[in-house]
Design a protein around this motif. Structure first.
Motif, PDB file in Angstrom:
ATOM      1  N   GLU A 225      -2.522  42.777  -0.648  1.00  0.00           N
ATOM      2  CA  GLU A 225      -3.061  42.003   0.472  1.00  0.00           C
ATOM      3  C   GLU A 225      -4.340  41.275   0.065  1.00  0.00           C
ATOM      4  O   GLU A 225      -4.525  40.086   0.374  1.00  0.00           O
ATOM      5  N   ASP A 226      -5.229  41.966  -0.636  1.00  0.00           N
ATOM      6  CA  ASP A 226      -6.489  41.350  -1.073  1.00  0.00           C
ATOM      7  C   ASP A 226      -6.231  40.179  -2.021  1.00  0.00           C
ATOM      8  O   ASP A 226      -6.870  39.121  -1.927  1.00  0.00           O
ATOM      9  N   ASN A 228      -3.492  38.332  -2.220  1.00  0.00           N
ATOM     10  CA  ASN A 228      -2.893  37.228  -1.468  1.00  0.00           C
ATOM     11  C   ASN A 228      -3.952  36.447  -0.695  1.00  0.00           C
ATOM     12  O   ASN A 228      -3.912  35.218  -0.646  1.00  0.00           O
ATOM     13  N   ASN A 229      -4.885  37.154  -0.088  1.00  0.00           N
ATOM     14  CA  ASN A 229      -5.928  36.476   0.669  1.00  0.00           C
ATOM     15  C   ASN A 229      -6.896  35.728  -0.236  1.00  0.00           C
ATOM     16  O   ASN A 229      -7.402  34.668   0.127  1.00  0.00           O
ATOM     17  N   GLU A 230      -7.135  36.261  -1.413  1.00  0.00           N
ATOM     18  CA  GLU A 230      -8.045  35.606  -2.357  1.00  0.00           C
ATOM     19  C   GLU A 230      -7.413  34.391  -3.038  1.00  0.00           C
ATOM     20  O   GLU A 230      -8.047  33.333  -3.156  1.00  0.00           O
ATOM     21  N   ARG A 233      -3.585  32.550  -0.072  1.00  0.00           N
ATOM     22  CA  ARG A 233      -3.598  32.444   1.395  1.00  0.00           C
ATOM     23  C   ARG A 233      -3.142  31.071   1.883  1.00  0.00           C
ATOM     24  O   ARG A 233      -2.251  30.955   2.725  1.00  0.00           O
ATOM     25  N   GLU A 234      -3.749  30.024   1.364  1.00  0.00           N
ATOM     26  CA  GLU A 234      -3.404  28.671   1.814  1.00  0.00           C
ATOM     27  C   GLU A 234      -1.945  28.345   1.541  1.00  0.00           C
ATOM     28  O   GLU A 234      -1.240  27.775   2.389  1.00  0.00           O
ATOM     29  N   SER A 248       3.390  36.367   7.543  1.00  0.00           N
ATOM     30  CA  SER A 248       2.060  36.902   7.859  1.00  0.00           C
ATOM     31  C   SER A 248       1.828  38.291   7.272  1.00  0.00           C
ATOM     32  O   SER A 248       0.697  38.672   7.020  1.00  0.00           O
ATOM     33  N   TYR A 250       2.291  39.228   4.388  1.00  0.00           N
ATOM     34  CA  TYR A 250       1.724  39.106   3.055  1.00  0.00           C
ATOM     35  C   TYR A 250       0.178  39.090   3.106  1.00  0.00           C
ATOM     36  O   TYR A 250      -0.465  39.424   2.115  1.00  0.00           O
ATOM     37  N   LEU A 251      -0.352  38.684   4.245  1.00  0.00           N
ATOM     38  CA  LEU A 251      -1.810  38.565   4.385  1.00  0.00           C
ATOM     39  C   LEU A 251      -2.408  39.738   5.163  1.00  0.00           C
ATOM     40  O   LEU A 251      -3.619  39.926   5.146  1.00  0.00           O
ATOM     41  N   ASP A 252      -1.573  40.490   5.827  1.00  0.00           N
ATOM     42  CA  ASP A 252      -2.061  41.612   6.645  1.00  0.00           C
ATOM     43  C   ASP A 252      -1.040  42.739   6.570  1.00  0.00           C
ATOM     44  O   ASP A 252      -0.292  42.996   7.516  1.00  0.00           O
TER      45      ASP A 252
END
Length: 256
Positions: A225-226, A228-230, A233-234, A248, A250-252
């Motif tokens: 998750e970290d 993917n967000n780093e 995400r976009e 979603s 994938y981000l949470d």
């Protein structure tokens, strides 16, 4: 399937295979192929020119961090990557990073083919679930006669996943032909087959020692998750809007 069999047995086996699986073939054009590289590297215009504009394509979208982790281990097993996973995935010049970016690649295909020529699947929802349910969706999309897939027919995947130990306890596929294994070893060590394990070159030794120290063997859900967000995400959000699939989770990972 037919390795190490007499020629007549091979010929007989091929005929039986064709009759069993393609007995209703009437001369229509059928092209079936798959590759993890097509989405990112193939030119969709050439695919349309070769296979026709009515081609049907199935694109599987996987959690980018976990897809990168799989690519990372493939590169490490092939002895072309000896960094930690985080160092490799943050390097935007590597396949470990670039092959987990979906939006631009899918957009290229949608610019060439009509949207109804595609079936988009989410790996975690479709590929790891009920195989017959998945196949029914595939048969319907491809316009093929429905058939059940037994678990026995899938056992080849388990066979292909067997591993054996190599230098420093490193794993390599056990189904590699001996000559390919020997070539791989010799390309690393620059020695003779008889003395392969005693003539490891300093460069290869340094590479393998670094790999042994850095190899990342596990990716937790929170780590994925970290990442993917780093890093993704976009791209995840744009891909979700483009294909109409909820990504979603994938981000949470915890919230999902």
């Amino acid at each position: 399937m037919f390795f190490r069999k007499p020629d007549e047995e091979i010929a007989h086996g091929i005929v039986n295979y064709e009759l069993k699986n393609f007995g209703n073939y009437k001369g229509q054009k059928i092209v079936l192929d798959c590759s993890p590289g097509y989405l990112h590297h193939a030119d969709p215009r050439k695919i349309r020119e070769y296979a026709g504009e009515d081609s049907r394509m199935i694109i599987v979208i996987r959690n980018p961090a976990r897809r990168s982790f799989s690519e990372y281990h493939h590169s490490a097993t092939a002895f072309v990557e000896n960094r930690t996973f985080l160092d490799a995935v943050r390097d935007k010049t590597t396949l470990t990073h670039s092959r987990s970016l979906y939006y631009d690649c899918i957009k290229r295909y949608l610019d060439v083919f009509e949207r109804n020529r595609f079936l988009f699947l989410k790996f975690e929802d479709h590929i790891t679930g009920d195989i017959n349910s998945l196949c029914r969706s595939l048969w319907d999309f491809l316009g093929l006669r429905e058939a059940d897939i037994s678990t026995e027919e899938l056992s080849r995947n388990e066979t292909a996943s067997r591993f054996r130990k190599f230098i420093f306890g490193r794993d390599i596929p056990s189904n590699l032909p001996p000559e390919m294994l020997e070539t791989t070893v010799l390309s690393l060590i620059g020695g003779q087959a008889d003395n392969a394990f005693y003539k490891v070159s300093p460069r290869a030794m340094a590479f393998l020692e670094t790999l042994d120290k850095n190899l990342t063997t596990r990716l937790e859900d929170t780590q994925a998750e970290d990442i993917n967000n780093e890093l993704f995400r976009e791209d995840i959000i744009k891909t979700q809007d483009l294909v109409g699939i909820d990504l979603s989770s994938y981000l949470d990972a915890v919230g999902s």
